[in-house]
Design an enzyme around this catalytic site. Structure first.
Site, PDB file in Angstrom:
ATOM      1  N   ASP A  88       0.817  -0.874  -0.261  1.00 24.93           N
ATOM      2  CA  ASP A  88       0.017  -0.062   0.051  1.00 24.93           C
ATOM      3  C   ASP A  88       0.964   1.555  -0.071  1.00 24.93           C
ATOM      4  OD1 ASP A  88      -2.363   1.547   0.337  1.00 24.93           O
ATOM      5  OD2 ASP A  88      -1.419   1.740   2.288  1.00 24.93           O
ATOM      6  N   SER A  89       0.021   2.370  -0.230  1.00 26.14           N
ATOM      7  CA  SER A  89       0.636   3.958   0.291  1.00 26.14           C
ATOM      8  C   SER A  89       1.702   3.816   1.291  1.00 26.14           C
ATOM      9  CB  SER A  89      -0.119   4.450   0.282  1.00 26.14           C
ATOM     10  OG  SER A  89      -0.859   4.968   0.628  1.00 26.14           O
ATOM     11  N   TYR A 144      -1.014   8.436  -2.484  1.00 28.55           N
ATOM     12  CA  TYR A 144      -0.991   7.717  -4.009  1.00 28.55           C
ATOM     13  C   TYR A 144      -1.971   8.567  -4.492  1.00 28.55           C
ATOM     14  CZ  TYR A 144       2.667   4.167  -3.868  1.00 28.55           C
ATOM     15  OH  TYR A 144       3.631   3.313  -3.359  1.00 28.55           O
ATOM     16  N   GLY A 145      -3.290   8.809  -3.370  1.00 26.22           N
ATOM     17  CA  GLY A 145      -4.497   8.910  -4.239  1.00 26.22           C
ATOM     18  C   GLY A 145      -4.371  10.216  -5.076  1.00 26.22           C
ATOM     19  N   CYS A 199      -4.055  -0.860  -1.998  1.00 29.60           N
ATOM     20  CA  CYS A 199      -4.823  -0.014  -2.413  1.00 29.60           C
ATOM     21  C   CYS A 199      -5.133  -0.511  -3.394  1.00 29.60           C
ATOM     22  CB  CYS A 199      -3.052   0.151  -2.478  1.00 29.60           C
ATOM     23  SG  CYS A 199      -3.555   2.593  -3.072  1.00 29.60           S
ATOM     24  N   THR A 251      -6.014   3.121  -4.727  1.00 34.62           N
ATOM     25  CA  THR A 251      -5.477   3.280  -5.563  1.00 34.62           C
ATOM     26  C   THR A 251      -4.583   2.687  -6.799  1.00 34.62           C
ATOM     27  OG1 THR A 251      -5.738   5.420  -4.414  1.00 34.62           O
ATOM     28  CG2 THR A 251      -4.299   5.561  -6.590  1.00 34.62           C
ATOM     29  N   GLU A 255      -3.510   9.110   8.645  1.00 37.20           N
ATOM     30  CA  GLU A 255      -1.894   8.686   8.586  1.00 37.20           C
ATOM     31  C   GLU A 255      -1.829   9.804  10.315  1.00 37.20           C
ATOM     32  OE1 GLU A 255       0.586   7.358   6.912  1.00 37.20           O
ATOM     33  OE2 GLU A 255      -0.914   6.334   5.395  1.00 37.20           O
ATOM     34  N   CYS A 264     -11.389   2.561   0.339  1.00 35.10           N
ATOM     35  CA  CYS A 264      -9.461   3.021   0.264  1.00 35.10           C
ATOM     36  C   CYS A 264      -9.222   2.477   1.653  1.00 35.10           C
ATOM     37  CB  CYS A 264      -9.919   4.937   0.521  1.00 35.10           C
ATOM     38  SG  CYS A 264      -7.797   5.005   1.718  1.00 35.10           S
ATOM     39  N   HIS A 289      -7.420   2.937   3.901  1.00 35.81           N
ATOM     40  CA  HIS A 289      -7.417   3.121   5.043  1.00 35.81           C
ATOM     41  C   HIS A 289      -8.891   3.531   5.612  1.00 35.81           C
ATOM     42  CE1 HIS A 289      -3.582   4.898   2.921  1.00 35.81           C
ATOM     43  NE2 HIS A 289      -3.495   5.553   4.539  1.00 35.81           N
TER      44      HIS A 289
HETATM   45  N1  DGL Z   1      -4.655   3.169   0.791  1.00 32.35           N
HETATM   46  C1  DGL Z   1      -4.721   3.909  -0.577  1.00 32.35           C
HETATM   47  C2  DGL Z   1      -5.787   3.177  -1.404  1.00 32.35           C
HETATM   48  O1  DGL Z   1      -6.483   2.170  -0.793  1.00 32.35           O
HETATM   49  C3  DGL Z   1      -4.236   4.945  -1.387  1.00 32.35           C
HETATM   50  C4  DGL Z   1      -4.206   6.162   0.220  1.00 32.35           C
HETATM   51  C5  DGL Z   1      -3.459   7.517  -0.942  1.00 32.35           C
HETATM   52  O2  DGL Z   1      -2.504   6.918  -0.667  1.00 32.35           O
HETATM   53  O3  DGL Z   1      -3.420   8.157  -1.376  1.00 32.35           O
HETATM   54  O4  DGL Z   1      -6.377   3.856  -2.384  1.00 32.35           O
END
Ligand code: DGL
Length: 280
Positions: A19-20, A51-52, A82, A84, A161, A193, A195
């Protein structure tokens, strides 16, 4: 029983998960719970999160570097934990690999279709995931009659985060992001996502009891088990707890990641190591 695939990958090789940042830990946690014999090598791209808000080209480049690193660790399969990266890079990279690779979007879409009763599903995710329309594509492949409404929630990742899981600031932002979705009459909301399950209780409170939250992590771990079984790669050997079983790597701030991971996982992770992912 023969536990090898064509390229002689042993069933006791680890599964790579990436993941990011910390979000993919919600998927790793589910894999640990559902298939505890599996060893995991986790990579969190903490130097390059989020990453988003980045382009498809950039995320594909990052994902390819991570996949090279994981292959160097002799993983038998890769889970893109992840949304994204699943939306942007999975299709392209899986064709280049001779080991199985899966993401979180297809399992999440499938689970939501099973849950909805009124055929109105909401999806929240990063700008990249929502802009790609990947959830509506998969959902409408299963059932073209379902109406899917997406909403990008870019502030949730930094809030998670920063550890602001139960905080008035998170509440305030969640109300702004989610009220339109609730008013549109959805009965199901995909946490698109990795997160977001960490702020699940806040999200659940704001959307109310009439909306069922879908966390794709559960379905992802279930499908991973099926995939490994199909390929004769499911590890039959019981694992002892220790670094051998679960290894964590990041691209920056290993100490911070380690503290965070310890608050999510039900046992103490022994260590997280920093690697130079740009070299891959
Ligand atoms: N946790 C990631 C996702 O599921 C990416 C979050 C990010 O880095 O923007 O998209």
């Amino acid at each position: 029983m023969e536990l090898k695939i064509d390229k002689e990958m042993p069933a006791d090789a680890p599964v790579g998960v990436f993941d990011s940042g910390v979000g993919g830990l919600t998927v790793a946690r589910e894999i640990m719970r559902q298939i505890p014999n599996e060893k995991i090598i986790y990579f969190g791209d903490t130097a390059r999160v989020p990453y988003g808000s980045k382009s498809k080209e950039t995320i594909t480049k990052y994902s390819r570097q991570i996949v090279r690193f994981l292959q160097e660790q002799q993983v038998k399969a890769i889970v893109v934990a992840c949304n994204t990266a699943s939306a942007y890079a999975l299709d392209e990279i899986e064709k280049e690999l001779d080991i199985p690779m899966m993401g979180v979007v297809k399992p999440g879409a499938k689970a939501a279709v099973e849950v909805t009763k009124n055929g109105r599903i909401g999806v929240i995710g990063t700008e990249g995931t929502i802009g790609s329309h990947i959830y509506s594509t998969y959902i409408n492949q299963i059932d073209p009659g379902i109406k899917v409404t997406g909403k990008a929630c870019p502030l949730f990742v930094p809030l998670v985060e920063e550890g602001l899981w139960q905080d008035p600031v998170t509440d305030e932002i969640a109300v702004r992001y989610l009220s339109g979705l609730v008013e549109s009459g959805i009965d199901t909301l995909i946490l698109g996502c990795t997160h977001y399950p960490l702020i699940r209780s806040t999200l659940g409170r704001i959307v109310g009891k009439g909306v069922t939250l879908v966390n794709p992590a559960y379905e992802t771990a279930r499908e991973l088990k099926e995939l490994l079984e199909k390929k004769n790669l499911l590890n039959q050997k019981k694992q002892e707890l220790g670094t051998e079983r679960y290894c964590f790597y990041v691209s920056d701030m290993a100490d911070k990641f380690q503290t965070f991971a310890n608050s999510i996982l039900t046992y103490g992770i022994l260590s997280a190591k920093t690697i130079h992912i740009e070299n891959y």
